[in-house]
Scaffold this active site. Structure first.
Site, PDB file in Angstrom:
ATOM      1  N   GLY A 166      -1.308  -8.103  -4.940  1.00 23.60           N
ATOM      2  CA  GLY A 166      -1.395  -6.663  -5.160  1.00 23.60           C
ATOM      3  C   GLY A 166      -1.468  -5.914  -3.852  1.00 23.60           C
ATOM      4  O   GLY A 166      -1.662  -6.524  -2.800  1.00 23.60           O
ATOM      5  N   PRO A 167      -1.307  -4.603  -3.929  1.00 25.41           N
ATOM      6  CA  PRO A 167      -1.316  -3.789  -2.704  1.00 25.41           C
ATOM      7  C   PRO A 167      -2.681  -3.800  -2.020  1.00 25.41           C
ATOM      8  O   PRO A 167      -3.663  -4.263  -2.614  1.00 25.41           O
ATOM      9  CB  PRO A 167      -0.961  -2.400  -3.215  1.00 25.41           C
ATOM     10  CG  PRO A 167      -1.049  -2.443  -4.688  1.00 25.41           C
ATOM     11  CD  PRO A 167      -1.082  -3.845  -5.141  1.00 25.41           C
ATOM     12  N   PRO A 168      -2.764  -3.316  -0.796  1.00 29.00           N
ATOM     13  CA  PRO A 168      -4.039  -3.315  -0.078  1.00 29.00           C
ATOM     14  C   PRO A 168      -5.051  -2.401  -0.757  1.00 29.00           C
ATOM     15  O   PRO A 168      -4.679  -1.416  -1.387  1.00 29.00           O
ATOM     16  CB  PRO A 168      -3.677  -2.749   1.306  1.00 29.00           C
ATOM     17  CG  PRO A 168      -2.198  -2.750   1.398  1.00 29.00           C
ATOM     18  CD  PRO A 168      -1.671  -2.748  -0.001  1.00 29.00           C
ATOM     19  N   GLY A 169      -6.297  -2.753  -0.621  1.00 27.29           N
ATOM     20  CA  GLY A 169      -7.376  -1.878  -1.070  1.00 27.29           C
ATOM     21  C   GLY A 169      -7.631  -1.878  -2.562  1.00 27.29           C
ATOM     22  O   GLY A 169      -8.313  -1.012  -3.080  1.00 27.29           O
ATOM     23  N   VAL A 170      -7.106  -2.863  -3.279  1.00 24.49           N
ATOM     24  CA  VAL A 170      -7.345  -2.876  -4.729  1.00 24.49           C
ATOM     25  C   VAL A 170      -8.505  -3.784  -5.100  1.00 24.49           C
ATOM     26  O   VAL A 170      -8.791  -3.993  -6.275  1.00 24.49           O
ATOM     27  CB  VAL A 170      -6.089  -3.299  -5.515  1.00 24.49           C
ATOM     28  CG1 VAL A 170      -5.041  -2.210  -5.458  1.00 24.49           C
ATOM     29  CG2 VAL A 170      -5.543  -4.610  -4.995  1.00 24.49           C
ATOM     30  N   GLY A 171      -9.156  -4.359  -4.088  1.00 23.16           N
ATOM     31  CA  GLY A 171     -10.369  -5.127  -4.376  1.00 23.16           C
ATOM     32  C   GLY A 171     -10.174  -6.625  -4.396  1.00 23.16           C
ATOM     33  O   GLY A 171     -11.022  -7.345  -4.926  1.00 23.16           O
ATOM     34  N   LYS A 172      -9.104  -7.114  -3.807  1.00 21.28           N
ATOM     35  CA  LYS A 172      -8.876  -8.566  -3.823  1.00 21.28           C
ATOM     36  C   LYS A 172      -9.971  -9.291  -3.035  1.00 21.28           C
ATOM     37  O   LYS A 172     -10.595 -10.231  -3.535  1.00 21.28           O
ATOM     38  CB  LYS A 172      -7.494  -8.890  -3.217  1.00 21.28           C
ATOM     39  CG  LYS A 172      -6.344  -8.252  -3.982  1.00 21.28           C
ATOM     40  CD  LYS A 172      -5.006  -8.681  -3.452  1.00 21.28           C
ATOM     41  CE  LYS A 172      -4.718  -8.219  -2.046  1.00 21.28           C
ATOM     42  NZ  LYS A 172      -4.587  -6.770  -1.887  1.00 21.28           N
ATOM     43  N   THR A 173     -10.207  -8.788  -1.820  1.00 18.10           N
ATOM     44  CA  THR A 173     -11.217  -9.439  -0.986  1.00 18.10           C
ATOM     45  C   THR A 173     -12.598  -9.316  -1.592  1.00 18.10           C
ATOM     46  O   THR A 173     -13.348 -10.282  -1.664  1.00 18.10           O
ATOM     47  CB  THR A 173     -11.226  -8.803   0.414  1.00 18.10           C
ATOM     48  OG1 THR A 173      -9.906  -8.753   0.883  1.00 18.10           O
ATOM     49  CG2 THR A 173     -12.101  -9.592   1.360  1.00 18.10           C
ATOM     50  N   SER A 189      16.573  -1.305  -7.500  1.00 17.98           N
ATOM     51  CA  SER A 189      16.037  -0.380  -8.504  1.00 17.98           C
ATOM     52  C   SER A 189      16.276   1.092  -8.177  1.00 17.98           C
ATOM     53  O   SER A 189      15.968   1.953  -8.986  1.00 17.98           O
ATOM     54  CB  SER A 189      14.555  -0.647  -8.731  1.00 17.98           C
ATOM     55  OG  SER A 189      13.831  -0.263  -7.605  1.00 17.98           O
ATOM     56  N   LYS A 210       4.931   1.477 -10.178  1.00 12.89           N
ATOM     57  CA  LYS A 210       5.803   2.642 -10.015  1.00 12.89           C
ATOM     58  C   LYS A 210       5.314   3.824 -10.836  1.00 12.89           C
ATOM     59  O   LYS A 210       5.290   4.971 -10.370  1.00 12.89           O
ATOM     60  CB  LYS A 210       7.237   2.276 -10.428  1.00 12.89           C
ATOM     61  CG  LYS A 210       7.919   1.376  -9.415  1.00 12.89           C
ATOM     62  CD  LYS A 210       9.284   0.961  -9.917  1.00 12.89           C
ATOM     63  CE  LYS A 210       9.993   0.088  -8.897  1.00 12.89           C
ATOM     64  NZ  LYS A 210      11.260  -0.424  -9.424  1.00 12.89           N
TER      65      LYS A 210
END
Ligand code: ADP
Length: 772
Positions: free
Chosen positions: A350-357, A673, A716
């Site tokens: 997922g994109p940065p800052g979505v809480g993965k870490t 796309s 999107k």
């Protein structure tokens, strides 16, 4: 020679020979009186040896009958009535009779005449004796400096023989025998015998001495060197180094390595000890040993998978993400039931800052394990994963082992970031090394080139993260269980900001809850006007900025508390950064809004097209990838094939160039796309029919004008929602993806699902190109 009467002095343990000069001590009163008598006359005495040395007052029968006449040359009277006398032996004498017994013995003696008769046998015997004596001297026999020359001066054989005899190391009785032996030959034979004995004794003594002195020499040398070494070591501080060896040994034992690793460590320590202190290899071996002992070979966090507790922790730390949390809990449940060595490698995409870490950290917290993170971004070399061989200068273990060392336990939660940024080139394929490390089925003996001994990674819980899946090596992707983080809606961001980010930042900046109030309205404005992202990283940053500035106001200006209103945002954060896509803009010709999917989530891209005089060329700008260029060409071909339907001269392209530009040059743009967007912008430019401003679209186009399915719908749509678009055109086949979109967002947007380009144009253009 006439018979003479002379005073006699008995000698306890010496036989005085003619020519010998000897000091004797006299103490017995008879002897003293005899001496006194001699001194007043011609200073001559007869010296006769006692048969038994311990008889104090000898009678004539206690004395031998052959003695020596000696002249007294020096007299020293010492205290204690002892007199030291230097006597010089002159002649052998036979005692004929005791003339006087009192107060001292006076004897009548007869000189024994001695003449050396030279004959070859006696001469050669004499010669042998002298040689033997020389040998004795050479072997270390002590002879006074004065007598030595006289002994070796053979001009007077009798004197020589007497001196040799006197200097022999013999018992008194043996000496007496020699004094009495009158026959030269037999005397020489005896002397030779005695000398031979003495030589062998001296030789043995010398051998012993040599041996001992060799021993002593060796010991002395060693002791000396040791002393020197100590001084040198002290000077150079090497002593401490030696002490460190003992330390290292303890550390090796304490590390509780598996047997082969421990053997290896001890072997290296052995090598280290033997190295000279300045060998350059020392530092390599030391570093190696330091690595070995610092790895958590058998150190584990007490960890038990408790699904209920894990769920609680995940919920406490994170808002929403329900599906993701559920999948994580399912994964943990499988781990719990099936044990280690099972299951896939998790990948948070997922994109940065979505809480993965932070979710990874939460998992570690929930399981009671340590957490480590290591980025794989830019890793192109297998050696970065698996380490360099020790033969390289500056070699180190790879990132996996480094991470394990940082973790300090063998069962941490190990997050490997940016697995999608791992490259492959001539230096080897890092992905196969990664697979070996990550794959629970083969990582119980992970081999690092530097360590050389296998390390068991099977207790580690690996979580990889990626921004996009396209670039992950297929072999790896195949083994991974991908959990997607699509990004948050504004609504979700508001909750996260309110419930998590704001309290966290307030605390981090040393503020109290009561000191800073940020109403929801303000947060909403902050989210929509100051950030445009899929995650909440920038949002957190902006909140941190506000907290920092408020903390400064409170500390400096003595303010009690602050409430940040929407209007205050400008003061804290500067002018607004983003505006809604549609706000205050009118519909335009040749501009269409496309939806793109990038690493940082969804993006709204505007596509511009314009016609200008030229020769029918298609000019494409804006850092477009190959696939995007191809879809632009396809869009143009489609447009040309449809030109007859529109009120446009059929040869419009022969005297016009068409320029398609996609601004925001920094965003990498590729993929099919944007096909329908480019076609729409082109056709709008050709037909002069404006495109609706509030409308966005995504979809691949075929030459015949069909609209094909695309990916990343959720990202999107969220991006379109963020940007304020209210109508979206999506390929018909993507209708199913709408399910994933939060209901609230779905309500805000009008969706049209299209199959053909005609439908797209119908919705997108303000009026039909045919009805100009
Ligand atoms: P990533 O690793 O995906 O780039 P991070 O884990 O660093 O993102 O997240 C950035 C910040 O946002 C962190 O402070 C994290 O706690 C916070 N955050 C992200 N998602 C949530 C959520 N759902 N609930 C609470 N906080 C969140």
């Amino acid at each position: 020679m006439p018979k003479v009467q002379l005073p006699l002095i008995p000698i306890r343990d010496l036989v005085i020979f003619p020519n010998a000069v000897v000091p004797i001590s006299i103490k017995r009163s008879r002897s003293v009186q005899a001496l006194e008598d001699a001194l007043v006359k011609e200073k001559k005495v007869v010296l006769v040896t006692q048969k038994k040395e311990n008889v104090d007052s000898p009678f004539p029968e206690d004395l031998y009958s052959v003695g020596t006449i000696a002249s007294v040359t020096q007299v020293h009277r010492l205290p204690d009535d002892v007199i030291t006398v230097l006597v010089s032996g002159e002649k052998r004498v036979q005692i004929i009779k005791y003339a006087k017994l009192e107060p001292f013995f006076k004897v009548e003696v007869e000189e024994i005449s001695e003449t050396y008769i030279s004959d070859p046998e006696t001469d050669s015997l004499l010669h042998t004796v002298v040689e033997q004596f020389k040998q004795c001297v050479a072997l270390g026999k002590a002879v006074s400096v004065e007598t030595a020359p006289a002994i070796f001066d053979l001009s007077d054989p009798v004197r020589t023989i007497d001196l040799i005899t006197f200097n022999l190391d013999l018992k008194t009785s043996e000496k007496q025998q020699l004094l009495e032996a009158l026959d030269f030959r037999s005397r020489l034979e005896k002397i030779s015998e005695f000398l031979a004995r003495e030589i062998s004794i001296l030789q043995a003594a010398r051998q012993i001495q040599e041996k001992t002195s060799e021993e002593i020499g060796k010991m002395a040398k060693e002791a000396f060197l040791r002393e020197q070494l100590k001084t040198i070591e002290k000077e150079l501080g090497i002593k401490e180094e030696r002490e460190e060896f003992a330390d290292l040994e303890k550390q090796i034992k304490a590390a509780k390595m598996p047997k082969d690793a421990e053997e290896r460590a001890f072997k290296e320590l052995g090598r280290l000890k033997k190295m000279p202190p300045f060998s350059p290899e020392i530092s390599y071996i030391r570093t190696y040993l330091d690595w070995l002992v610092s790895l958590p070979w058998s150190k584990k966090s007490e960890s038990e998978i408790n699904i209920k507790a894990a769920e609680k922790t995940l919920n406490e730390d994170h808002y929403g993400l329900n599906k993701i949390k559920e999948r994580i809990l399912e994964y943990l449940a499988v781990q719990k039931l099936a044990g280690k060595g099972r299951g896939q490698i998790i990948c948070f995409a997922g994109p940065p800052g979505v809480g993965k870490t932070s979710l990874g950290k939460s998992i570690a917290k929930a399981l009671g394990r340590n957490f480590v993170r290591m980025s794989l971004g830019g890793v192109r070399d297998e050696a970065e994963i698996r380490g360099h061989r020790r033969t390289y200068v500056g070699a180190l273990p790879g990132r996996i082992i480094q991470g394990i060392k940082n973790a300090g336990t063998k069962n941490p939660v190990f997050m490997l970031d940016e697995i999608d940024k791992v490259g492959t080139d001539f230096r080897g394929d890092p992905s196969s090394a990664l697979l070996e490390a990550l794959d629970p089925e083969q990582n119980n003996a992970f081999s690092d080139h530097y360590l050389e001994v296998p390390f068991d990674l099977s207790d580690v819980m690996f979580i990889t993260t990626a921004n996009m899946l396209d670039t992950i090596p297929p072999a790896l992707l195949d083994r991974m269980e991908v959990i997607s983080f699509p990004g948050y809606t504004e609504e979700e961001k508001l909750h996260i900001a309110n419930d998590y980010l704001l309290p966290k930042q307030i605390e981090a900046h040393g503020l109290k809850k009561s000191q800073l109030k940020v109403p929801e309205e303000t947060l909403k404005a902050l989210i929509s006007r100051y950030t445009r992202e899929a995650g909440v990283r920038n949002l957190e940053r902006e909140i941190a900025t506000i907290c920092r500035k408020v903390a400064k106001e409170i500390a400096e200006d003595g303010m009690k508390s602050t409430k940040v209103e929407t209007t205050d945002l400008k003061k804290y954060l500067g002018p607004t950064r983003f505006e809604s896509w549609a706000i205050e803009k009118k519909d335009e010709v040749g501009v269409a809004a496309g939806l793109a999917w990038t690493e940082s989530g969804g993006e709204v891209l505007s596509v511009e097209a314009t016609l200008m005089p030229g020769k029918g060329n298609l000019i494409l700008t804006g850092h477009l990838g190959d696939v995007m260029k191809e879809s632009a060409t396809a869009a143009l071909s489609y447009a040309r094939s449809k030109v007859s339907d529109w009120k446009v001269p059929e040869d419009f392209y022969s005297n016009k160039d068409i320029h398609v530009h996609v601004p925001s040059g920094a965003i990498p743009k590729d993929g099919p796309s944007a096909g329908i967007t480019m076609a729409t912008a082109l056709i709008s430019a050709i037909t002069k029919a404006p495109v609706r401003r509030e409308l966005g679209m995504t979809g691949e186009i075929t030459l015949r004008g069909k609209v094909l399915e695309i990916g990343g719908v959720k990202e999107k749509v969220l991006a379109a929602h963020r940007a304020g678009l209210t109508t979206l055109l999506l390929p018909k086949r993507n209708e199913k993806d709408l399910e994933e979109i939060p209901a609230k967002t779905r309500k805000d947007i009008k969706f049209y699902f299209v199959e053909t380009m005609d439908e797209v144009l119908n919705h997108a253009l303000t009026h039909s190109p045919t009805s100009n």
